[in-house]
Every structure is written in C-alpha cells, then in structure tokens.
Scaffold this motif. Structure first.
Motif, PDB file in Angstrom:
ATOM      1  N   TYR A 135     107.389  -3.436  19.796  1.00 57.63           N
ATOM      2  CA  TYR A 135     105.987  -2.685  20.056  1.00 57.63           C
ATOM      3  C   TYR A 135     106.184  -2.171  21.511  1.00 57.63           C
ATOM      4  N   ASN A 136     105.660  -1.062  21.686  1.00 61.13           N
ATOM      5  CA  ASN A 136     105.306  -0.503  23.142  1.00 61.13           C
ATOM      6  C   ASN A 136     104.037  -1.119  23.528  1.00 61.13           C
ATOM      7  N   MET A 137     103.714  -0.760  24.794  1.00 59.79           N
ATOM      8  CA  MET A 137     102.616  -1.629  25.252  1.00 59.79           C
ATOM      9  C   MET A 137     101.278  -1.319  24.610  1.00 59.79           C
ATOM     10  N   ASP A 138     101.205  -0.044  24.435  1.00 61.28           N
ATOM     11  CA  ASP A 138      99.909   0.613  23.676  1.00 61.28           C
ATOM     12  C   ASP A 138      99.629   0.037  22.498  1.00 61.28           C
ATOM     13  N   GLN A 139     100.684  -0.147  21.806  1.00 61.06           N
ATOM     14  CA  GLN A 139     100.747  -0.638  20.401  1.00 61.06           C
ATOM     15  C   GLN A 139     100.311  -2.261  20.513  1.00 61.06           C
ATOM     16  N   VAL A 140     100.804  -2.989  21.395  1.00 59.90           N
ATOM     17  CA  VAL A 140     100.221  -4.395  21.833  1.00 59.90           C
ATOM     18  C   VAL A 140      98.738  -4.316  22.149  1.00 59.90           C
ATOM     19  N   GLN A 154     100.041   9.821  29.548  1.00 61.64           N
ATOM     20  CA  GLN A 154     101.092   9.379  30.106  1.00 61.64           C
ATOM     21  C   GLN A 154     100.739   8.976  31.683  1.00 61.64           C
ATOM     22  N   ALA A 155     100.825   7.574  32.072  1.00 58.36           N
ATOM     23  CA  ALA A 155     100.192   7.132  33.434  1.00 58.36           C
ATOM     24  C   ALA A 155     100.675   5.898  33.509  1.00 58.36           C
ATOM     25  N   MET A 156     100.860   5.725  34.986  1.00 56.82           N
ATOM     26  CA  MET A 156     101.072   4.349  35.378  1.00 56.82           C
ATOM     27  C   MET A 156      99.670   3.706  36.012  1.00 56.82           C
ATOM     28  N   PRO A 157      99.374   2.439  35.882  1.00 55.31           N
ATOM     29  CA  PRO A 157      98.266   1.742  36.677  1.00 55.31           C
ATOM     30  C   PRO A 157      98.337   2.110  38.120  1.00 55.31           C
ATOM     31  N   LEU A 158      97.130   2.680  38.825  1.00 49.92           N
ATOM     32  CA  LEU A 158      97.337   3.096  39.961  1.00 49.92           C
ATOM     33  C   LEU A 158      97.674   2.167  41.218  1.00 49.92           C
ATOM     34  N   HIS A 159      97.308   0.961  41.048  1.00 46.55           N
ATOM     35  CA  HIS A 159      97.741  -0.134  41.711  1.00 46.55           C
ATOM     36  C   HIS A 159      98.909  -1.008  41.218  1.00 46.55           C
ATOM     37  N   GLY A 160      99.239  -0.599  40.061  1.00 42.67           N
ATOM     38  CA  GLY A 160     100.374  -1.514  39.423  1.00 42.67           C
ATOM     39  C   GLY A 160      99.672  -2.197  38.494  1.00 42.67           C
ATOM     40  N   TYR A 161     100.710  -2.691  37.344  1.00 47.23           N
ATOM     41  CA  TYR A 161     100.270  -3.308  36.210  1.00 47.23           C
ATOM     42  C   TYR A 161      99.683  -4.893  36.418  1.00 47.23           C
ATOM     43  N   THR A 162     100.154  -5.486  37.435  1.00 46.15           N
ATOM     44  CA  THR A 162      99.569  -6.778  37.722  1.00 46.15           C
ATOM     45  C   THR A 162      98.193  -6.825  38.410  1.00 46.15           C
ATOM     46  N   ALA A 163      97.816  -5.563  39.012  1.00 44.99           N
ATOM     47  CA  ALA A 163      96.522  -5.748  39.768  1.00 44.99           C
ATOM     48  C   ALA A 163      95.598  -5.417  38.579  1.00 44.99           C
ATOM     49  N   TYR A 178     110.587  -7.042  34.966  1.00 50.58           N
ATOM     50  CA  TYR A 178     111.365  -7.142  33.660  1.00 50.58           C
ATOM     51  C   TYR A 178     111.616  -5.736  33.474  1.00 50.58           C
ATOM     52  N   GLY A 179     112.160  -4.779  34.095  1.00 48.25           N
ATOM     53  CA  GLY A 179     112.941  -3.701  33.721  1.00 48.25           C
ATOM     54  C   GLY A 179     111.374  -2.595  33.643  1.00 48.25           C
ATOM     55  N   PRO A 180     111.865  -1.243  33.633  1.00 47.27           N
ATOM     56  CA  PRO A 180     110.883  -0.131  33.976  1.00 47.27           C
ATOM     57  C   PRO A 180     109.904  -0.150  32.714  1.00 47.27           C
ATOM     58  N   HIS A 181     108.642  -0.157  33.102  1.00 50.68           N
ATOM     59  CA  HIS A 181     107.600  -0.017  32.169  1.00 50.68           C
ATOM     60  C   HIS A 181     106.772   1.260  32.434  1.00 50.68           C
ATOM     61  N   ILE A 182     106.656   2.158  31.630  1.00 48.24           N
ATOM     62  CA  ILE A 182     106.128   3.523  31.635  1.00 48.24           C
ATOM     63  C   ILE A 182     104.957   3.542  30.399  1.00 48.24           C
ATOM     64  N   PHE A 183     103.749   3.766  30.644  1.00 48.75           N
ATOM     65  CA  PHE A 183     102.658   3.541  29.864  1.00 48.75           C
ATOM     66  C   PHE A 183     102.468   5.040  29.288  1.00 48.75           C
ATOM     67  N   HIS A 184     102.498   4.983  27.959  1.00 47.13           N
ATOM     68  CA  HIS A 184     102.344   6.253  27.171  1.00 47.13           C
ATOM     69  C   HIS A 184     101.507   5.999  25.826  1.00 47.13           C
ATOM     70  N   THR A 185     100.445   6.773  25.434  1.00 43.49           N
ATOM     71  CA  THR A 185      99.797   6.534  24.212  1.00 43.49           C
ATOM     72  C   THR A 185      99.202   7.925  23.707  1.00 43.49           C
ATOM     73  N   ASN A 186      99.125   7.981  22.506  1.00 42.27           N
ATOM     74  CA  ASN A 186      98.312   9.289  21.966  1.00 42.27           C
ATOM     75  C   ASN A 186      96.890   8.742  21.569  1.00 42.27           C
TER      76      ASN A 186
END
Ligand code: FAD
Ligand code: UDP
Length: 363
Positions: free
Chosen positions: A344-349, A186-195, A53-61
């Motif tokens: 919302y971004n992912m971190d806000q959710v 700023q990071a991506m889940p190493l084995h992906g979001y689904t994992a 569902y489109g590019p998802h880049i995780f970032h949070t403060n």
C-alpha cells in the motif's frame, strides 16, 4: 468501547481518531519511541528535516482522502521527479519520450515515441510477472537498462519472480511528462508528517504510549473491548504457519556541509551501480531552505524492520492462511500495510483505515 490500537502509523492513528470521534476511548501503543510509523520525519542534528524510514511523497487521486488529511495539516505542493542512471548518465524516469531521445540520440515526436515502443515491446498474452509488465511495454533493452538490476537489488529476486503489480507501479510515457506521479493531489505536509500525526492524535480520549510492545499492555488490569492491530499479521499469530517474508532496507544518511544542493531532483535511481538503489535529497521534497543538505542512500536487505510485503503467489498463499484466522476474530481488526500484507501507498492506508472504522462502527 475501550479500544487498543497497535501501531501509531497511518492505519493506527486514523482508526484511533475516528473511533474517539465516534465516542469511544483509545490507547495507542507503538514499540518505536515515536508516532507516525514509517512516515516519521524529524530534524537531523544539522537542522534538516529528514524522513527516518526513507523518502515519503504523498500523492492521491482521491479527493476524500486528501480532504481528510487536510483537517490535520496544511500542505506544501510538491511534484516528485526522478532520474535513472545508465552508463554514468542521468535520464528521465519513468521512461518517457525524452528518455528515448537522450538514450538513443533520437528526436522522436510523441507519435513516433509510441511507434518506437510498439516496435521494441515484447507482447505478452498474459501479463503475470513484473518481467512481463516491462517487456510487454518497453522491450528488452530498456528492461535491462532500467528495471532488471534495480529489481534484483530491491527485492533479491528476478522480476519474473514478482507479481505484475510491482513493476506496474511505474508507467511508460510517450510525452515529456517527467513527474514520478501524475495523481491529482501531490503534496507534502507543510510542517512534516510527524506534526500531522501529532494533530491527528491530539484528542482527550486518545492516550499514547510509545516504546511499548502490545503484548505488554494486555494485562488483567487492562481490559479492551476491541483491538485494532496494524503490525505484521504473522507476528500476531506467533508465526504459527511460518514467517511471512518482508523486504527491509538499511538507510545510510549523509550530511553535506555548505553544499546547498547535492542533486538536481528529489531522487536519483542507480539500477546498475552500487549496492544501494537510490539517493534522495530531502530538501527537494520538503522545500526547506538551508545552506547545507542531507541525503539518504537505501540499501535493500533481507533482515531488519519489515518495510515491504513481497508480492509473490507463494507469499499470498501463506498470508491467506493468517487472513482466514483474522477473518473470524470478532474483536480484532487488522488494517495497514503489514497487517494486510499489501504493498500500500500512504493514501491507500488512509482509505483502508477509514473503511475499517466504518466496519467496526457497523456502518
Ligand atoms: P506503519 O507505518 O509500518 O505502522 C505500523 C506501526 O506498528 C509501526 O510504527 C510499528 O512500530 C508498530 N508495531 C508493529 N508491531 C508492533 C507491536 N507488536 N507492538 C507495538 N507496535 C507495533 N507511501 C507513499 O504513499 N509514498 C511514498 O513515497 C512512500 N515511500 C515509502 C518509502 C519506503 C522506504 C517505505 C518503506 C514505504 C514507503 N511508502 C510510501 C509506504 C508507506 O510507508 C506506508 O503505506 C504507510 O506508512 C503504512 O502505514 P501503516 O500504518 O500501515 O504501517
Ligand atoms: N523499479 C525499477 N527501476 C527503477 C525504479 C523502480 O526496476 O528505477 C521497479 C522495482 O521493481 C521497484 C518497483 O519498480 O521495486 C516499484 O518502484 P517504486 O519507485 O514505486 O518503489 P518504492 O518507492 O515503493 O520503493
């Protein structure tokens, strides 16, 4: 309590996990045939990890939110970079000192870049719309080159019809920092979001039913003490006040055989050309090594799955009518991007879900 969680995205999965950790039982249903909601990633038929569902880049403060997710995933550190194409040439985006220098053939220092913006900006007394935000910071020429047509394409609306928060997601910089985000983490889940979601939902007191519509589990033999609902709020109330507008996208994926790298950065934005807004090459985001590559083009549409709430006063007013009903529900919690009608971004959710759980548990 026996809890029904509608939606297996960030909001639903985190609520389910935290509620079972507190001693309750959860049934998580999702109408899709997979978990992870819009963050779902999967290997395509060529073995490249893509985001469906489109590019998802995780970032949070937020250290709290990063640490929370770190219980369920290791990370691949990644800083996203984007270029915007204007008259066939790529420029750093968000607009920074180098964008100005390359676009106008200048050699500005940071201080001079600040003076440049000061000279070209159209100061607004009240910054209310997305047009105000951009004109107020970078002026008309840069607005027309980078923002006006992208926004029209993305939302089907003029920036003057959208609340300030939409364009305010994009900063303006006087230095040469060309990262899309400047968050601490700023990071991506190493084995992906689904994992990561598999780990989140892996608990003996969580039952998962995908390809399941929530109203189909509300039968007399299924009794729930509480419902956590993360779908669109207007659908929950059978659209009784009318449909809340959500913007959708059509994703067009392409695999390029024996092309190791298609573009120099993760995403390239096309504000003024084509019907799509941007092209993302997944391998930049995921760090995957492969002799071929897969990309996605995003075509905004009015119909289709609800992806974006549309931040406008009239939509906020309609949402408030639904929210008034939601506020007096004792046994239903509404949380997430669709249920709260928030961009919302992912971190806000993640933050919203953790707060929602505290409320359910009476903390
Ligand atoms: P969702 O992930 O939408 O989950 C809700 C789930 O509920 C869905 O799976 C749906 O199928 C299910 N559902 C709804 N109704 C029912 C029903 N009646 N019965 C059963 N199931 C139902 N955020 C970032 O931080 N960084 C990014 O780079 C980023 N990029 C994005 C790119 C795109 C194209 C989009 C659309 C969003 C992006 N986001 C990004 C935002 C991110 O996707 C959301 O913040 C997050 O996924 C929302 O989680 P959620 O649980 O609220 O909703
Ligand atoms: N935007 C723009 N030009 C760009 C990128 C973004 O005008 O090249 C505007 C547009 O209105 C967009 C908003 O800024 O919807 C937010 O952009 P972001 O990249 O955060 O959107 P998302 O990743 O959520 O789709």
């Amino acid at each position: 309590m026996n809890i029904l969680v509608v939606g297996a995205g960030f909001a639903g999965s985190i609520c389910a996990r935290e509620l079972v950790e507190a001693g309750h039982k959860a049934l998580v249903v999702d109408r899709r045939d997979h978990i992870a909601g819009n963050a779902y990633d999967v290997k395509d038929e060529h073995g490249i990890l893509i985001h469906q569902y489109g590019p998802h880049i995780f970032h949070t403060n937020s250290e709290r939110i990063f640490n929370y997710l770190s219980k369920y995933t290791e990370w691949h550190y990644y800083e996203h970079r984007v270029r915007g194409v204007v008259n066939g040439k790529q420029y750093p985006f968000p607009i920074n000192r180098d964008t100005l220098n390359q676009l106008y053939d200048l050699d500005l220092t940071e201080e001079q870049a600040a003076e440049f913006f000061e000279k070209v900006r159209e100061p607004k007394e009240k910054v209310q719309t997305s047009e105000d935000v951009v004109l107020n910071s970078v002026g008309r020429d840069l607005y027309e080159k980078f923002f006006l047509n992208y926004t029209k394409k993305q939302w089907g609306l003029d920036p003057s019809q959208l609340k300030a928060g939409v364009a305010a997601r994009i900063p303006t910089r006087t230095n040469s920092d060309d990262r899309y985000f400047t968050d601490t983490y700023q990071a991506m889940p190493l084995h992906g979001y689904t994992a990561m979601f598999e780990n989140l939902l892996n608990h003996p007191n969580i039952q998962i039913k995908t390809s399941t519509e929530f109203k189909d589990v509300l039968t007399t033999e299924n009794q729930f003490d509480h419902i956590v609902y993360t779908g669109p709020i207007d659908a929950f109330y059978d659209y009784k006040f009318g449909h809340l507008p959500y913007r959708s996208l059509r994703f067009e994926r392409e695999h390029l055989k024996n092309v190791e790298q298609y573009q120099s950065v993760g995403t390239i934005n096309y504000p003024n050309d084509f019907d799509f807004t941007r092209i993302t090459e997944f391998k930049h985001l995921t760090g995957q090594k492969h002799s071929s590559t897969s990309i996605v083009r995003e075509y905004p549409t009015a119909v289709g799955d609800p992806y974006y709430p549309i931040p406008r006063d009239e939509n906020e007013k309609l949402f408030k009518q639904y929210q008034a009903l939601a506020n007096v529900e004792e046994n239903v919690t509404f949380v997430g991007r669709l249920a709260e009608y928030r961009y919302y971004n992912m971190d806000q959710v993640v933050g919203a879900a953790l707060n929602a759980v505290d409320k359910i548990l009476g903390k």
